[in-house]
Design an enzyme around this catalytic site. Structure first.
Site, PDB file in Angstrom:
ATOM      1  N   CYS A   1       3.051   5.902   9.047  1.00  0.00           N
ATOM      2  CA  CYS A   1       2.044   6.063   8.004  1.00  0.00           C
ATOM      3  C   CYS A   1       1.149   7.254   8.343  1.00  0.00           C
ATOM      4  O   CYS A   1       0.685   7.378   9.487  1.00  0.00           O
ATOM      5  CB  CYS A   1       1.207   4.794   7.893  1.00  0.00           C
ATOM      6  SG  CYS A   1      -0.162   4.938   6.721  1.00  0.00           S
TER       7      CYS A   1
ATOM      8  N   SER B   1       1.903  -5.352   3.423  1.00  0.00           N
ATOM      9  CA  SER B   1       3.346  -5.241   3.631  1.00  0.00           C
ATOM     10  C   SER B   1       4.141  -6.292   2.868  1.00  0.00           C
ATOM     11  O   SER B   1       5.363  -6.380   3.013  1.00  0.00           O
ATOM     12  CB  SER B   1       3.665  -5.334   5.130  1.00  0.00           C
ATOM     13  OG  SER B   1       3.045  -6.456   5.711  1.00  0.00           O
TER      14      SER B   1
ATOM     15  N   THR C   1      -5.704   0.578  12.539  1.00  0.00           N
ATOM     16  CA  THR C   1      -6.002   0.771  11.113  1.00  0.00           C
ATOM     17  C   THR C   1      -6.073  -0.523  10.316  1.00  0.00           C
ATOM     18  O   THR C   1      -6.549  -0.515   9.183  1.00  0.00           O
ATOM     19  CB  THR C   1      -4.939   1.678  10.461  1.00  0.00           C
ATOM     20  OG1 THR C   1      -3.664   1.030  10.528  1.00  0.00           O
ATOM     21  CG2 THR C   1      -4.874   3.037  11.146  1.00  0.00           C
TER      22      THR C   1
ATOM     23  N   HIS D   1       4.398   1.961  11.826  1.00  0.00           N
ATOM     24  CA  HIS D   1       3.338   1.745  12.803  1.00  0.00           C
ATOM     25  C   HIS D   1       3.219   2.871  13.815  1.00  0.00           C
ATOM     26  O   HIS D   1       2.258   2.903  14.594  1.00  0.00           O
ATOM     27  CB  HIS D   1       3.561   0.417  13.534  1.00  0.00           C
ATOM     28  CG  HIS D   1       3.824  -0.717  12.598  1.00  0.00           C
ATOM     29  ND1 HIS D   1       5.083  -1.218  12.366  1.00  0.00           N
ATOM     30  CD2 HIS D   1       2.989  -1.419  11.793  1.00  0.00           C
ATOM     31  CE1 HIS D   1       5.013  -2.190  11.472  1.00  0.00           C
ATOM     32  NE2 HIS D   1       3.758  -2.336  11.100  1.00  0.00           N
TER      33      HIS D   1
ATOM     34  N   HIS E   1       0.372  -4.969  19.678  1.00  0.00           N
ATOM     35  CA  HIS E   1       0.715  -4.525  18.325  1.00  0.00           C
ATOM     36  C   HIS E   1       1.363  -3.149  18.421  1.00  0.00           C
ATOM     37  O   HIS E   1       0.929  -2.287  19.201  1.00  0.00           O
ATOM     38  CB  HIS E   1      -0.537  -4.461  17.458  1.00  0.00           C
ATOM     39  CG  HIS E   1      -0.251  -4.259  16.000  1.00  0.00           C
ATOM     40  ND1 HIS E   1       0.024  -3.027  15.460  1.00  0.00           N
ATOM     41  CD2 HIS E   1      -0.196  -5.143  14.970  1.00  0.00           C
ATOM     42  CE1 HIS E   1       0.228  -3.155  14.161  1.00  0.00           C
ATOM     43  NE2 HIS E   1       0.108  -4.427  13.842  1.00  0.00           N
TER      44      HIS E   1
ATOM     45  N   GLU F   1       1.380  -0.547  16.517  1.00  0.00           N
ATOM     46  CA  GLU F   1       0.512   0.599  16.249  1.00  0.00           C
ATOM     47  C   GLU F   1      -0.343   0.920  17.467  1.00  0.00           C
ATOM     48  O   GLU F   1      -0.517   2.092  17.833  1.00  0.00           O
ATOM     49  CB  GLU F   1      -0.394   0.311  15.047  1.00  0.00           C
ATOM     50  CG  GLU F   1      -1.320   1.473  14.715  1.00  0.00           C
ATOM     51  CD  GLU F   1      -2.349   1.135  13.666  1.00  0.00           C
ATOM     52  OE1 GLU F   1      -3.463   1.692  13.748  1.00  0.00           O
ATOM     53  OE2 GLU F   1      -2.053   0.324  12.760  1.00  0.00           O
TER      54      GLU F   1
ATOM     55  N   ASN G   1      -2.834  -7.054   9.074  1.00  0.00           N
ATOM     56  CA  ASN G   1      -3.775  -7.009   7.944  1.00  0.00           C
ATOM     57  C   ASN G   1      -3.750  -8.313   7.146  1.00  0.00           C
ATOM     58  O   ASN G   1      -4.772  -8.739   6.613  1.00  0.00           O
ATOM     59  CB  ASN G   1      -3.512  -5.782   7.069  1.00  0.00           C
ATOM     60  CG  ASN G   1      -2.322  -5.930   6.159  1.00  0.00           C
ATOM     61  OD1 ASN G   1      -2.430  -6.417   5.051  1.00  0.00           O
ATOM     62  ND2 ASN G   1      -1.147  -5.509   6.641  1.00  0.00           N
TER      63      ASN G   1
ATOM     64  N   CYS H   1       0.855  -1.187   0.000  1.00  0.00           N
ATOM     65  CA  CYS H   1       0.000   0.000   0.000  1.00  0.00           C
ATOM     66  C   CYS H   1       0.890   1.236   0.000  1.00  0.00           C
ATOM     67  O   CYS H   1       2.126   1.140   0.092  1.00  0.00           O
ATOM     68  CB  CYS H   1      -0.899   0.011   1.238  1.00  0.00           C
ATOM     69  SG  CYS H   1       0.018   0.140   2.797  1.00  0.00           S
TER      70      CYS H   1
ATOM     71  N   SER I   1       1.985  -9.763  10.599  1.00  0.00           N
ATOM     72  CA  SER I   1       1.251  -8.763   9.824  1.00  0.00           C
ATOM     73  C   SER I   1      -0.230  -8.849  10.150  1.00  0.00           C
ATOM     74  O   SER I   1      -0.907  -9.804   9.777  1.00  0.00           O
ATOM     75  CB  SER I   1       1.474  -8.982   8.319  1.00  0.00           C
ATOM     76  OG  SER I   1       0.551  -8.221   7.564  1.00  0.00           O
TER      77      SER I   1
END
Length: 307
Positions: free
Chosen positions: A96, A266, A164, A74, A124, A126, A224, A12, A222
């Protein structure tokens, strides 16, 4: 065999930006260039950058005073920035912009006196960074079950934010449960789940129902990528997460005539090509791409590494 190729897939805009930041830092700064945590959650990306001279560390105490350090995509808690400044580190921030948005919301919601409920997964990176923006006013909830156990100071002053990279369907369930408990719940002006996460989930939905099997390329850490596997399974299709083509197992493919294939945000695109090549080594393969969105968004680089 037919491969239904999900689109969008792989990198992304935020991941591309973060990787480019490290690459440019390696070109412009004295070596070694340190990176706090994995720049993105993919073992191949990390190994490639290590080969070019990047040194990945868990915490800033592993970075010599005055050295260059890149903050990962993150994001980091404010305390990390304070420590970097105290140590005189040359910081390049690869957070990001969509994560930066969530941090800003956390500060704003806490600043107006709300209890901030962050929907996300404990541990995590983030989540740790977002929690650090207002640690005394923020509580973490992972699922609907956690909502029932919440205790807040003022039920009329509650806001929510989300990690996110979560599954949109599951977040909707948690937010509905929050709203049922706290009717005056307030949230962000636009969804915190990033466009790339949503697009990749919709693309997996587009292939999963027609596939005998879904493969998602991505690393174990990861978020996502893990959500894509879980989504396919919820739709009733067997699904597996693989780091690369070497992770393929023959027993998964036995009797599978239609294979869905995607990759987390990623995961490098070349890894998807290598999986297709590995499938072709077993016999003829027809590749059919199913696109649900076109991604053209790009994020500007920070001033420290701009041309």
């Amino acid at each position: 065999m037919t491969v239904l190729l999900a689109a969008p897939r792989s990198f992304c805009a935020g991941v591309e930006r973060a990787i480019e930041i490290v690459e440019r830092a390696l070109q412009r700064r004295p070596h070694p260039v340190y990176v706090r945590k994995q720049i993105v959650h993919n073992s191949h990306v990390v190994a490639d950058l290590e080969g070019r001279g990047a040194v990945f560390v868990d915490e800033l105490d592993e970075v010599p005073d005055g050295a260059t350090v890149v903050f990962s995509a993150h994001g980091v808690a404010p305390a990390v920035r304070v420590e970097a400044d105290r140590r005189g580190l040359d910081v390049i921030d690869a957070t990001c912009p969509l994560v930066t948005k969530v941090h800003a919301e956390a500060r704003r919601f806490a600043g107006r006196g709300d209890t901030v409920i962050l929907v996300g997964h404990a541990g995590h990176e983030e989540v740790e960074g977002t929690l650090g923006e207002a640690p005394r006013r923020t509580v973490l909830v992972a699922d609907v079950a956690g909502v029932a156990a919440l205790r807040v100071k003022d039920p009329d002053r509650v806001s929510y934010l989300t990690q996110t990279t979560l599954a949109a369907d599951e977040v909707a369930e948690v937010v509905a449960a929050l709203r049922a408990r706290f009717p005056k719940l307030r949230g962000p002006g636009s969804d915190d789940i990033c466009y790339a996460t949503t697009n990749r989930q919709e693309a997996v939905k587009a292939i999963a129902r027609d596939a005998d099997l879904v493969l998602v390329v991505g690393s174990r850490n990861s978020s996502n990528s893990q959500r894509l596997v879980e989504l396919a399974k919820r739709l009733g299709t067997p699904a597996y997460l693989i780091d690369d083509a070497a992770g393929l197992r023959a027993e998964w493919l036995t009797g599978a005539r239609v294979i869905g294939l995607s990759a987390g945000a990623s995961a490098p695109p070349r890894l998807v090509d290598e999986v297709i090549a590995a499938l072709r080594s077993r016999g003829p393969v027809t590749v059919e791409e199913r696109a649900v969105a076109a991604e053209r968004l790009q994020f500007a680089l920070p001033p420290a590494v701009r041309p």
